[in-house]
Design a protein around this motif. Structure first.
Motif, PDB file in Angstrom:
ATOM      1  N   ILE A  52      46.566  36.465  41.698  1.00  0.00           N
ATOM      2  CA  ILE A  52      45.184  36.861  41.411  1.00  0.00           C
ATOM      3  C   ILE A  52      44.434  37.080  42.721  1.00  0.00           C
ATOM      4  O   ILE A  52      43.786  38.112  42.919  1.00  0.00           O
ATOM      5  CB  ILE A  52      44.454  35.789  40.574  1.00  0.00           C
ATOM      6  N   LYS A  53      44.597  36.143  43.638  1.00  0.00           N
ATOM      7  CA  LYS A  53      43.926  36.273  44.933  1.00  0.00           C
ATOM      8  C   LYS A  53      44.412  37.496  45.689  1.00  0.00           C
ATOM      9  O   LYS A  53      43.630  38.243  46.250  1.00  0.00           O
ATOM     10  CB  LYS A  53      44.192  35.018  45.782  1.00  0.00           C
ATOM     11  N   TRP A  54      45.719  37.643  45.664  1.00  0.00           N
ATOM     12  CA  TRP A  54      46.325  38.764  46.368  1.00  0.00           C
ATOM     13  C   TRP A  54      45.827  40.089  45.803  1.00  0.00           C
ATOM     14  O   TRP A  54      45.464  41.009  46.538  1.00  0.00           O
ATOM     15  CB  TRP A  54      47.838  38.642  46.291  1.00  0.00           C
ATOM     16  N   LEU A  55      45.786  40.194  44.496  1.00  0.00           N
ATOM     17  CA  LEU A  55      45.342  41.438  43.875  1.00  0.00           C
ATOM     18  C   LEU A  55      43.883  41.705  44.160  1.00  0.00           C
ATOM     19  O   LEU A  55      43.476  42.858  44.382  1.00  0.00           O
ATOM     20  CB  LEU A  55      45.601  41.394  42.363  1.00  0.00           C
ATOM     21  N   ASN A  56      43.086  40.672  44.184  1.00  0.00           N
ATOM     22  CA  ASN A  56      41.678  40.887  44.521  1.00  0.00           C
ATOM     23  C   ASN A  56      41.527  41.370  45.951  1.00  0.00           C
ATOM     24  O   ASN A  56      40.664  42.207  46.246  1.00  0.00           O
ATOM     25  CB  ASN A  56      40.878  39.602  44.273  1.00  0.00           C
ATOM     26  N   PHE A  57      42.399  40.889  46.801  1.00  0.00           N
ATOM     27  CA  PHE A  57      42.394  41.369  48.173  1.00  0.00           C
ATOM     28  C   PHE A  57      42.785  42.847  48.229  1.00  0.00           C
ATOM     29  O   PHE A  57      42.150  43.656  48.914  1.00  0.00           O
ATOM     30  CB  PHE A  57      43.339  40.519  49.028  1.00  0.00           C
ATOM     31  N   ILE A  58      43.809  43.188  47.469  1.00  0.00           N
ATOM     32  CA  ILE A  58      44.231  44.585  47.392  1.00  0.00           C
ATOM     33  C   ILE A  58      43.071  45.470  46.917  1.00  0.00           C
ATOM     34  O   ILE A  58      42.806  46.534  47.481  1.00  0.00           O
ATOM     35  CB  ILE A  58      45.431  44.745  46.434  1.00  0.00           C
ATOM     36  N   LYS A  59      42.374  44.998  45.903  1.00  0.00           N
ATOM     37  CA  LYS A  59      41.242  45.762  45.390  1.00  0.00           C
ATOM     38  C   LYS A  59      40.202  45.988  46.490  1.00  0.00           C
ATOM     39  O   LYS A  59      39.632  47.076  46.610  1.00  0.00           O
ATOM     40  CB  LYS A  59      40.602  45.025  44.202  1.00  0.00           C
ATOM     41  N   ARG A  60      39.965  44.960  47.267  1.00  0.00           N
ATOM     42  CA  ARG A  60      39.060  45.065  48.388  1.00  0.00           C
ATOM     43  C   ARG A  60      39.498  46.145  49.360  1.00  0.00           C
ATOM     44  O   ARG A  60      38.740  47.039  49.719  1.00  0.00           O
ATOM     45  CB  ARG A  60      39.057  43.759  49.165  1.00  0.00           C
ATOM     46  N   LEU A  61      40.744  46.016  49.793  1.00  0.00           N
ATOM     47  CA  LEU A  61      41.259  46.977  50.762  1.00  0.00           C
ATOM     48  C   LEU A  61      41.158  48.397  50.206  1.00  0.00           C
ATOM     49  O   LEU A  61      40.785  49.328  50.914  1.00  0.00           O
ATOM     50  CB  LEU A  61      42.712  46.649  51.121  1.00  0.00           C
ATOM     51  N   LYS A  62      41.472  48.531  48.939  1.00  0.00           N
ATOM     52  CA  LYS A  62      41.376  49.858  48.332  1.00  0.00           C
ATOM     53  C   LYS A  62      39.950  50.385  48.402  1.00  0.00           C
ATOM     54  O   LYS A  62      39.719  51.546  48.731  1.00  0.00           O
ATOM     55  CB  LYS A  62      41.826  49.807  46.868  1.00  0.00           C
ATOM     56  N   LYS A  63      39.005  49.492  48.097  1.00  0.00           N
ATOM     57  CA  LYS A  63      37.613  49.925  48.118  1.00  0.00           C
ATOM     58  C   LYS A  63      37.147  50.294  49.524  1.00  0.00           C
ATOM     59  O   LYS A  63      36.243  51.103  49.691  1.00  0.00           O
ATOM     60  CB  LYS A  63      36.713  48.840  47.520  1.00  0.00           C
ATOM     61  N   THR A  64      37.780  49.731  50.524  1.00  0.00           N
ATOM     62  CA  THR A  64      37.419  50.127  51.885  1.00  0.00           C
ATOM     63  C   THR A  64      38.061  51.465  52.249  1.00  0.00           C
ATOM     64  O   THR A  64      37.925  51.932  53.368  1.00  0.00           O
ATOM     65  CB  THR A  64      37.858  49.086  52.942  1.00  0.00           C
ATOM     66  N   GLY A  65      38.784  52.027  51.300  1.00  0.00           N
ATOM     67  CA  GLY A  65      39.378  53.340  51.522  1.00  0.00           C
ATOM     68  C   GLY A  65      40.762  53.296  52.137  1.00  0.00           C
ATOM     69  O   GLY A  65      41.283  54.316  52.575  1.00  0.00           O
ATOM     70  N   MET A  66      41.371  52.125  52.156  1.00  0.00           N
ATOM     71  CA  MET A  66      42.722  52.061  52.702  1.00  0.00           C
ATOM     72  C   MET A  66      43.706  52.661  51.691  1.00  0.00           C
ATOM     73  O   MET A  66      43.712  52.275  50.534  1.00  0.00           O
ATOM     74  CB  MET A  66      43.098  50.609  53.014  1.00  0.00           C
ATOM     75  N   PRO A  67      44.525  53.614  52.135  1.00  0.00           N
ATOM     76  CA  PRO A  67      45.485  54.197  51.207  1.00  0.00           C
ATOM     77  C   PRO A  67      46.592  53.212  50.854  1.00  0.00           C
ATOM     78  O   PRO A  67      46.882  52.278  51.612  1.00  0.00           O
ATOM     79  CB  PRO A  67      46.043  55.397  51.961  1.00  0.00           C
ATOM     80  N   ILE A  68      47.193  53.437  49.716  1.00  0.00           N
ATOM     81  CA  ILE A  68      48.233  52.546  49.209  1.00  0.00           C
ATOM     82  C   ILE A  68      49.376  52.373  50.198  1.00  0.00           C
ATOM     83  O   ILE A  68      49.943  51.286  50.332  1.00  0.00           O
ATOM     84  CB  ILE A  68      48.718  53.035  47.825  1.00  0.00           C
ATOM     85  N   LYS A  69      49.701  53.420  50.903  1.00  0.00           N
ATOM     86  CA  LYS A  69      50.730  53.338  51.946  1.00  0.00           C
ATOM     87  C   LYS A  69      50.485  52.192  52.913  1.00  0.00           C
ATOM     88  O   LYS A  69      51.383  51.423  53.236  1.00  0.00           O
ATOM     89  CB  LYS A  69      50.742  54.644  52.762  1.00  0.00           C
ATOM     90  N   ASN A  70      49.244  52.116  53.382  1.00  0.00           N
ATOM     91  CA  ASN A  70      48.902  51.064  54.344  1.00  0.00           C
ATOM     92  C   ASN A  70      48.908  49.677  53.719  1.00  0.00           C
ATOM     93  O   ASN A  70      49.380  48.713  54.319  1.00  0.00           O
ATOM     94  CB  ASN A  70      47.513  51.305  54.936  1.00  0.00           C
ATOM     95  N   ILE A  71      48.362  49.611  52.531  1.00  0.00           N
ATOM     96  CA  ILE A  71      48.320  48.326  51.837  1.00  0.00           C
ATOM     97  C   ILE A  71      49.748  47.834  51.614  1.00  0.00           C
ATOM     98  O   ILE A  71      50.067  46.654  51.740  1.00  0.00           O
ATOM     99  CB  ILE A  71      47.572  48.448  50.492  1.00  0.00           C
ATOM    100  N   LYS A  72      50.599  48.804  51.313  1.00  0.00           N
ATOM    101  CA  LYS A  72      52.011  48.527  51.109  1.00  0.00           C
ATOM    102  C   LYS A  72      52.628  47.894  52.354  1.00  0.00           C
ATOM    103  O   LYS A  72      53.418  46.946  52.271  1.00  0.00           O
ATOM    104  CB  LYS A  72      52.685  49.869  50.817  1.00  0.00           C
ATOM    105  N   TYR A  73      52.281  48.428  53.492  1.00  0.00           N
ATOM    106  CA  TYR A  73      52.798  47.891  54.754  1.00  0.00           C
ATOM    107  C   TYR A  73      52.305  46.458  54.946  1.00  0.00           C
ATOM    108  O   TYR A  73      53.062  45.552  55.308  1.00  0.00           O
ATOM    109  CB  TYR A  73      52.345  48.785  55.916  1.00  0.00           C
ATOM    110  N   TYR A  74      51.039  46.269  54.641  1.00  0.00           N
ATOM    111  CA  TYR A  74      50.451  44.936  54.720  1.00  0.00           C
ATOM    112  C   TYR A  74      51.194  43.985  53.790  1.00  0.00           C
ATOM    113  O   TYR A  74      51.536  42.851  54.153  1.00  0.00           O
ATOM    114  CB  TYR A  74      48.964  45.005  54.351  1.00  0.00           C
TER     115      TYR A  74
END
Lengths: 138, 138
Positions: A52-74
């Motif tokens: 849950i925490k991790w996904l909320n973080f992902i949502k955050r990163l997405k909202k900052t405009g980070m593309p999925i590719k980058n989030i994936k690397y993270y």
DNA sequence: TTAGATTCTGGAGTGCACTCAATGTCAAGG
DNA sequence: CCTTGACATTGAGTGCACTCCAGAATCTAA
């Protein structure tokens, strides 16, 4: 578990409601390796509180405009453990710099809009004058 | 023309270089009715100085995150003439409000990243301590 | 036990904003 | 006259981030 936290797990439907992301999107994220939950005996996904925490973080990163590719690397670094913390920090700093740049750009856009709005008011004003001239020439 | 501005016109190739947008994209924009240039006797697109300004404005709006659909609506109003100025002003104000909201959101994202960065530094610190304990117990 | 709900997989479809390819037209220069 | 180059159109393809669907397996409650 050794620390006595009661490990709760959620099925995909429940989890989907908790994090407010569709089941299909969750499966898509898994395909993209953003979040890879365990499976139970009958192969169903089993999400945890940590997810849950991790996904909320992902949502955050997405909202900052980070593309999925980058989030994936993270995500990849994260799944690799503590020795990747410096690399993750770097990613975070990079994104922070990007956002600062965005902030500046955003301000220039606002200024631009304001200028445009002002010229429109000018135009309106001129049209108004035009009309009153026409009116007085009748 | 009555005001004596020398009306220059550009073919699509030249125009493409001036506004730094590919020929294909220009044709795509035309299909979407964002910018509809005149045609010469042999059906070639003929862009004007006014089109340069208009396209630069489109580029701006795009950069502010306005989707083509909206820009298209703006374009439609613009091609309709002066009596749509109020409506266009409304669009501009709306977009301005959106950007203000974006600005606030951006700040929360930056704060969030800062917090995350801080926790990572904490983790690093703790790992460091861990290590020195291990070292002293040898 | 059985109906209904939930989940599984693989793959197709969507919307946006381009981007590219194939084929055709036309005016100007050697 | 004929080639060349810029332009034309139509339609297909791309990448991203989902979103939907069909068919099968499994779980839950009456």
């Amino acid at each position: 578990m050794s620390r006595g936290q009661l490990k709760v797990s959620y099925g995909i439907g429940e989890f989907s409601k908790i994090v407010d992301i569709s089941i299909d999107t969750l499966r898509y994220y898994e395909k993209e390796k953003l979040i890879v939950p365990e499976r139970d005996k009958s192969n169903r996904r089993s999400y945890t509180d940590r997810d849950i925490k991790w996904l909320n973080f992902i949502k955050r990163l997405k909202k900052t405009g980070m593309p999925i590719k980058n989030i994936k690397y993270y995500a990849k670094l994260r799944y690799q453990g503590d020795e990747t913390i410096d690399e993750r920090l770097k990613l975070l700093y990079d994104q922070r710099h990007r956002l600062e740049a965005d902030q500046i750009e955003l301000q220039t856009h606002i200024n631009f809009l304001d200028a445009k709005i002002e010229t429109y008011h000018q135009i309106k004003h001129n049209l108004q004058k035009q009309k009153s001239i026409e009116a007085s020439s009748n």
